[in-house]
Design a protein around this motif. Structure first.
Motif, PDB file in Angstrom:
ATOM      1  N   TYR A  61       0.835  -1.209   0.000  1.00 10.45           N
ATOM      2  CA  TYR A  61       0.000   0.000   0.000  1.00 10.45           C
ATOM      3  C   TYR A  61       0.868   1.257   0.000  1.00 10.45           C
ATOM      4  CZ  TYR A  61      -4.308   2.607   1.038  1.00 10.45           C
ATOM      5  OH  TYR A  61      -5.397   3.456   0.987  1.00 10.45           O
ATOM      6  N   LEU A  62       1.889   1.265   0.848  1.00  9.50           N
ATOM      7  CA  LEU A  62       2.779   2.431   0.907  1.00  9.50           C
ATOM      8  C   LEU A  62       3.591   2.580  -0.376  1.00  9.50           C
ATOM      9  CD1 LEU A  62       3.993   2.260   4.613  1.00  9.50           C
ATOM     10  CD2 LEU A  62       2.331   3.853   3.625  1.00  9.50           C
ATOM     11  N   ALA A  77      -8.901  -4.158   4.032  1.00 11.21           N
ATOM     12  CA  ALA A  77      -9.880  -3.166   3.592  1.00 11.21           C
ATOM     13  C   ALA A  77      -9.294  -1.767   3.765  1.00 11.21           C
ATOM     14  CB  ALA A  77     -11.167  -3.298   4.409  1.00 11.21           C
ATOM     15  N   ARG A  78      -8.944  -1.145   2.624  1.00 15.79           N
ATOM     16  CA  ARG A  78      -8.379   0.201   2.606  1.00 15.79           C
ATOM     17  C   ARG A  78      -8.871   0.889   1.346  1.00 15.79           C
ATOM     18  NH1 ARG A  78      -2.370  -0.661   4.859  1.00 15.79           N
ATOM     19  NH2 ARG A  78      -2.604  -2.805   5.491  1.00 15.79           N
ATOM     20  N   PRO A  79      -8.907   2.223   1.349  1.00 17.76           N
ATOM     21  CA  PRO A  79      -9.350   2.903   0.137  1.00 17.76           C
ATOM     22  C   PRO A  79      -8.363   2.730  -1.013  1.00 17.76           C
ATOM     23  CG  PRO A  79      -8.868   4.491   1.889  1.00 17.76           C
ATOM     24  CD  PRO A  79      -8.641   3.129   2.445  1.00 17.76           C
ATOM     25  N   ASP A  80      -8.907   2.632  -2.214  1.00 14.05           N
ATOM     26  CA  ASP A  80      -8.088   2.588  -3.419  1.00 14.05           C
ATOM     27  C   ASP A  80      -7.420   3.951  -3.569  1.00 14.05           C
ATOM     28  OD1 ASP A  80      -7.415   1.511  -6.229  1.00 14.05           O
ATOM     29  OD2 ASP A  80      -8.430   3.433  -6.613  1.00 14.05           O
ATOM     30  N   LEU A  81      -6.105   3.972  -3.643  1.00 16.66           N
ATOM     31  CA  LEU A  81      -5.371   5.235  -3.634  1.00 16.66           C
ATOM     32  C   LEU A  81      -5.560   6.051  -4.907  1.00 16.66           C
ATOM     33  CD1 LEU A  81      -2.176   3.934  -1.854  1.00 16.66           C
ATOM     34  CD2 LEU A  81      -3.841   5.578  -0.929  1.00 16.66           C
ATOM     35  N   GLU A  82      -5.731   5.399  -6.055  1.00 20.42           N
ATOM     36  CA  GLU A  82      -6.012   6.132  -7.287  1.00 20.42           C
ATOM     37  C   GLU A  82      -7.415   6.729  -7.235  1.00 20.42           C
ATOM     38  OE1 GLU A  82      -5.140   3.080 -10.157  1.00 20.42           O
ATOM     39  OE2 GLU A  82      -3.086   3.800 -10.398  1.00 20.42           O
ATOM     40  N   GLY A  83      -8.376   5.955  -6.750  1.00 27.19           N
ATOM     41  CA  GLY A  83      -9.743   6.454  -6.595  1.00 27.19           C
ATOM     42  C   GLY A  83      -9.811   7.606  -5.602  1.00 27.19           C
ATOM     43  N   LEU A  84      -9.040   7.508  -4.524  1.00 26.87           N
ATOM     44  CA  LEU A  84      -9.002   8.581  -3.531  1.00 26.87           C
ATOM     45  C   LEU A  84      -8.436   9.861  -4.151  1.00 26.87           C
ATOM     46  CD1 LEU A  84      -9.424   9.482  -0.588  1.00 26.87           C
ATOM     47  CD2 LEU A  84      -7.140   8.577  -0.092  1.00 26.87           C
ATOM     48  N   LEU A  85      -7.364   9.728  -4.919  1.00 22.65           N
ATOM     49  CA  LEU A  85      -6.782  10.889  -5.586  1.00 22.65           C
ATOM     50  C   LEU A  85      -7.789  11.520  -6.547  1.00 22.65           C
ATOM     51  CD1 LEU A  85      -4.490  12.810  -6.307  1.00 22.65           C
ATOM     52  CD2 LEU A  85      -3.540  11.019  -7.791  1.00 22.65           C
ATOM     53  N   GLY A  86      -8.483  10.697  -7.318  1.00 20.95           N
ATOM     54  CA  GLY A  86      -9.516  11.212  -8.213  1.00 20.95           C
ATOM     55  C   GLY A  86     -10.623  11.916  -7.459  1.00 20.95           C
ATOM     56  N   GLY A  87     -10.997  11.369  -6.317  1.00 25.06           N
ATOM     57  CA  GLY A  87     -12.023  12.000  -5.491  1.00 25.06           C
ATOM     58  C   GLY A  87     -11.579  13.355  -4.961  1.00 25.06           C
ATOM     59  N   ILE A  88     -10.336  13.442  -4.530  1.00 32.59           N
ATOM     60  CA  ILE A  88      -9.812  14.715  -4.043  1.00 32.59           C
ATOM     61  C   ILE A  88      -9.793  15.738  -5.177  1.00 32.59           C
ATOM     62  CG2 ILE A  88      -7.741  15.879  -3.178  1.00 32.59           C
ATOM     63  CD1 ILE A  88      -7.206  13.283  -1.526  1.00 32.59           C
ATOM     64  N   ARG A  89      -9.402  15.320  -6.374  1.00 33.18           N
ATOM     65  CA  ARG A  89      -9.435  16.228  -7.538  1.00 33.18           C
ATOM     66  C   ARG A  89     -10.846  16.769  -7.746  1.00 33.18           C
ATOM     67  NH1 ARG A  89      -5.958  12.260 -10.796  1.00 33.18           N
ATOM     68  NH2 ARG A  89      -3.906  13.176 -10.563  1.00 33.18           N
ATOM     69  N   PHE A  90     -11.826  15.873  -7.707  1.00 30.29           N
ATOM     70  CA  PHE A  90     -13.216  16.270  -7.913  1.00 30.29           C
ATOM     71  C   PHE A  90     -13.676  17.233  -6.817  1.00 30.29           C
ATOM     72  CE2 PHE A  90     -17.762  15.893  -7.320  1.00 30.29           C
ATOM     73  CZ  PHE A  90     -18.246  16.046  -8.612  1.00 30.29           C
TER      74      PHE A  90
END
Length: 175
Positions: free
Chosen positions: A51-52, A147-160
């Motif tokens: 993950y890291l 169970a952890r958030p998908d880091l690419e999805g999280l980045l996309g969410g922050i962009r949005f």
């Protein structure tokens, strides 16, 4: 178990940092005005290493969105340094997160299964996105390493969120 409420002020939490000095969770130190805090279980966790490593790969994208990224654990300095070296982390790494601090952040805490795993209670994964106002924009707490958030999805969410002035969600308290 007390937890943090989305939209409320993230409690400033100060830890020793690798390389000396301290790291304050909830307060950015550089040019970025948001902070992503990733709590990992410790050096003993192979899922944390993967993950890291993914987080390190995505670091330029987070920085481009104005997000400082920090990783923290309950590991002592030596183990935190070994994790940073093994994974090749360039982000700030905090260590020695205390049980009281874990509790204040609403993290699940586990005991080692054996002395070979680790020698102390440790936090299960937690992900916190703190916005420019110091409020908790996104929170994800898990009781297991799987169970952890998908880091690419999280980045996309922050962009949005940032591009659309999207509000903090999940602030309604159940009764």
């Amino acid at each position: 178990m007390p937890g943090l409420t989305a939209g409320t002020a993230f409690p400033a939490t100060t830890l020793p940092a690798l390389g000396g000095g301290t790291l304050t969770l909830g307060r950015t130190a550089g040019a970025q005005d948001w902070q992503l805090v990733v709590v990992y279980r410790g050096l003993h966790c192979p899922k944390c290493k993967a993950y890291l490593a993914k987080l390190e790969e995505l670091l330029p994208g987070y920085h481009a969105e104005g997000v400082e990224v920090v990783a923290v654990s309950g590991d002592p300095q030596e183990k935190a340094q070994a994790m940073a070296d093994e994974v090749g982390l360039s982000m700030p790494v905090g260590h020695d997160l205390s049980i009281a601090q874990m509790n204040a952040l609403g993290l699940y805490i586990s005991d080692p299964r054996s002395p070979q795993e680790t020698d102390r209670p440790f936090p299960e994964p937690g992900t916190f996105v703190i916005n420019a106002d110091g409020a908790l924009q996104i929170v994800d707490i898990s009781n297991a390493p799987f169970a952890r958030p998908d880091l690419e999805g999280l980045l996309g969410g922050i962009r949005f969120i940032r591009a659309n002035d999207y509000p903090v969600r999940g602030t309604h308290e159940a009764t």
